[in-house]
Design an enzyme around this catalytic site. Structure first.
Site, PDB file in Angstrom:
ATOM      1  N   ARG A 155      11.205  -3.262  12.277  1.00 56.38           N
ATOM      2  CA  ARG A 155      10.201  -2.612  13.122  1.00 56.38           C
ATOM      3  C   ARG A 155       9.701  -3.568  14.200  1.00 56.38           C
ATOM      4  NH1 ARG A 155       5.943  -0.103   8.886  1.00 56.38           N
ATOM      5  NH2 ARG A 155       4.535  -1.293  10.206  1.00 56.38           N
TER       6      ARG A 155
ATOM      7  N   ARG B  64      -0.839  -9.691  13.035  1.00 58.14           N
ATOM      8  CA  ARG B  64      -1.382  -8.587  12.217  1.00 58.14           C
ATOM      9  C   ARG B  64      -2.195  -9.137  11.050  1.00 58.14           C
ATOM     10  NH1 ARG B  64       3.676  -5.452  10.498  1.00 58.14           N
ATOM     11  NH2 ARG B  64       2.348  -4.031   9.355  1.00 58.14           N
TER      12      ARG B  64
ATOM     13  N   LYS C  20       0.831  -1.212   0.000  1.00 56.75           N
ATOM     14  CA  LYS C  20       0.000   0.000   0.000  1.00 56.75           C
ATOM     15  C   LYS C  20       0.871   1.271   0.000  1.00 56.75           C
ATOM     16  CE  LYS C  20      -2.211  -1.036   3.862  1.00 56.75           C
ATOM     17  NZ  LYS C  20      -1.672  -2.358   4.219  1.00 56.75           N
TER      18      LYS C  20
ATOM     19  N   ARG D 247      11.525  -7.347   5.408  1.00 49.29           N
ATOM     20  CA  ARG D 247      11.505  -5.884   5.287  1.00 49.29           C
ATOM     21  C   ARG D 247      12.292  -5.232   6.427  1.00 49.29           C
ATOM     22  NH1 ARG D 247       5.993  -2.707   3.944  1.00 49.29           N
ATOM     23  NH2 ARG D 247       5.457  -2.751   6.133  1.00 49.29           N
TER      24      ARG D 247
ATOM     25  N   ARG E  73      -9.643   0.825   8.461  1.00 44.46           N
ATOM     26  CA  ARG E  73      -9.201  -0.539   8.774  1.00 44.46           C
ATOM     27  C   ARG E  73     -10.331  -1.373   9.372  1.00 44.46           C
ATOM     28  NH1 ARG E  73      -3.516   0.135   8.518  1.00 44.46           N
ATOM     29  NH2 ARG E  73      -2.415  -1.408   9.722  1.00 44.46           N
TER      30      ARG E  73
HETATM   31  P1  AMP Z   1       0.620   0.216   9.161  1.00 41.44           P
HETATM   32  O1  AMP Z   1       1.926   0.909   9.010  1.00 41.44           O
HETATM   33  O2  AMP Z   1      -0.461   0.815   8.310  1.00 41.44           O
HETATM   34  O3  AMP Z   1       0.723  -1.280   9.001  1.00 41.44           O
HETATM   35  O4  AMP Z   1       0.136   0.478  10.669  1.00 41.44           O
HETATM   36  C1  AMP Z   1       0.921   0.060  11.784  1.00 41.44           C
HETATM   37  C2  AMP Z   1       0.033  -0.100  12.998  1.00 41.44           C
HETATM   38  O5  AMP Z   1      -0.621   1.152  13.305  1.00 41.44           O
HETATM   39  C3  AMP Z   1      -1.115  -1.088  12.843  1.00 41.44           C
HETATM   40  O6  AMP Z   1      -0.711  -2.413  13.089  1.00 41.44           O
HETATM   41  C4  AMP Z   1      -2.101  -0.580  13.888  1.00 41.44           C
HETATM   42  O7  AMP Z   1      -1.687  -0.915  15.201  1.00 41.44           O
HETATM   43  C5  AMP Z   1      -1.952   0.924  13.757  1.00 41.44           C
HETATM   44  N1  AMP Z   1      -2.892   1.494  12.736  1.00 41.44           N
HETATM   45  C6  AMP Z   1      -2.560   2.109  11.567  1.00 41.44           C
HETATM   46  N2  AMP Z   1      -3.656   2.521  10.911  1.00 41.44           N
HETATM   47  C7  AMP Z   1      -4.716   2.159  11.686  1.00 41.44           C
HETATM   48  C8  AMP Z   1      -6.133   2.283  11.550  1.00 41.44           C
HETATM   49  N3  AMP Z   1      -6.690   2.872  10.481  1.00 41.44           N
HETATM   50  N4  AMP Z   1      -6.905   1.789  12.554  1.00 41.44           N
HETATM   51  C9  AMP Z   1      -6.385   1.207  13.647  1.00 41.44           C
HETATM   52  N5  AMP Z   1      -5.057   1.048  13.829  1.00 41.44           N
HETATM   53  C10 AMP Z   1      -4.224   1.510  12.861  1.00 41.44           C
END
Ligand code: AMP
Length: 215
Positions: free
Chosen positions: A162, A173, A13, A127, A88
């Site tokens: 990370r 996840r 994404k 990654r 999400r």
């Molecule tokens: P990402 O980098 O988009 O994978 O986001 C990393 C983490 O941030 C996720 O595993 C969630 O804990 C939190 N997160 C990011 N976007 C959202 C969202 N829209 N709703 C809830 N948690 C989020």
């Protein structure tokens, strides 16, 4: 353009969003990046979000909606935006629909990046990310490694894994994605907004999205 990019963690994404931004000056809005910045800065939001993020859990919808309601009203969103990692949950999608009505925003469409699970697992476990918050360049230990001593090729900072990209956190996840986020595919299908793209190469995906935007 005003689009949402859906896809499992590791579907690409962020990479696709970055490439799309270059096309017309639309901005990328990544809730994950906003939250990570808040954690680094030690803000109230960061303190509330950190535990959820480290476990691979979703941050509560109310925190996310507060962030997005403010963010979508900033002037740089007027030209266009690409939402990466938001919504999400079905609840976030419904609240976003109301917010768009309130702010008079019309989405072009919703992109769903379809990537096989084994490709995703391989991508996520290999990654690595530059630890410099200003840089955050993404590496892959197989296909695009950092320097031999593990430093970022752009800024020289340490390249790290990370906290939420350990194997255990990744499996969790993906489960969270299947349970909470995958239902959004049906939601946006019903809204008549969904377009599906096989996302093996980000560049090819972007070319396909470009064609859809023209038609
Ligand atoms: P990402 O980098 O988009 O994978 O986001 C990393 C983490 O941030 C996720 O595993 C969630 O804990 C939190 N997160 C990011 N976007 C959202 C969202 N829209 N709703 C809830 N948690 C989020």
């Amino acid at each position: 353009m005003k689009i949402i990019i859906l896809g499992a963690p590791g579907a690409g994404k962020g990479t696709v969003a970055k490439l799309l931004c270059g096309l017309d000056g639309s901005i990328q809005i990544s809730t994950g990046d906003i939250l990570r910045a808040a954690v680094r800065a030690g803000t109230e939001l960061g303190k509330k979000a950190k535990g959820f993020m480290d476990r691979g859990d979703l941050v509560p919808d109310t925190l996310i909606m507060d962030i997005m309601e403010a963010r979508l009203q900033e002037p740089d969103c007027e030209k266009g935006f690409i939402l990466d990692g938001f919504p999400r949950t079905i609840n976030q999608a419904e609240e976003l629909k109301d917010l768009c009505k309130k702010l008079n925003i019309k989405l072009d469409f919703v992109v769903n990046l379809e990537v096989p699970r084994d490709v995703i697992l391989d991508r996520l476990t290999t990654r690595r990310t530059c630890s410099n918050p200003e840089c955050q360049e993404i590496y892959n230990i197989k296909s695009n490694p950092p320097t031999a001593d593990g430093k970022c090729k752009k800024c020289g900072s340490a390249v790290i894994q990370r906290d939420d990209e350990t194997e255990e956190a990744i499996v969790y996840r993906l489960e969270t994605y299947n349970e909470k986020t995958a239902p959004l595919i049906g939601f946006y299908e019903n809204e008549g907004l969904l377009k599906k793209f096989a996302s093996i190469s980000s560049k090819e995906t972007v070319e396909e999205i470009k064609k859809s935007l023209k038609s």
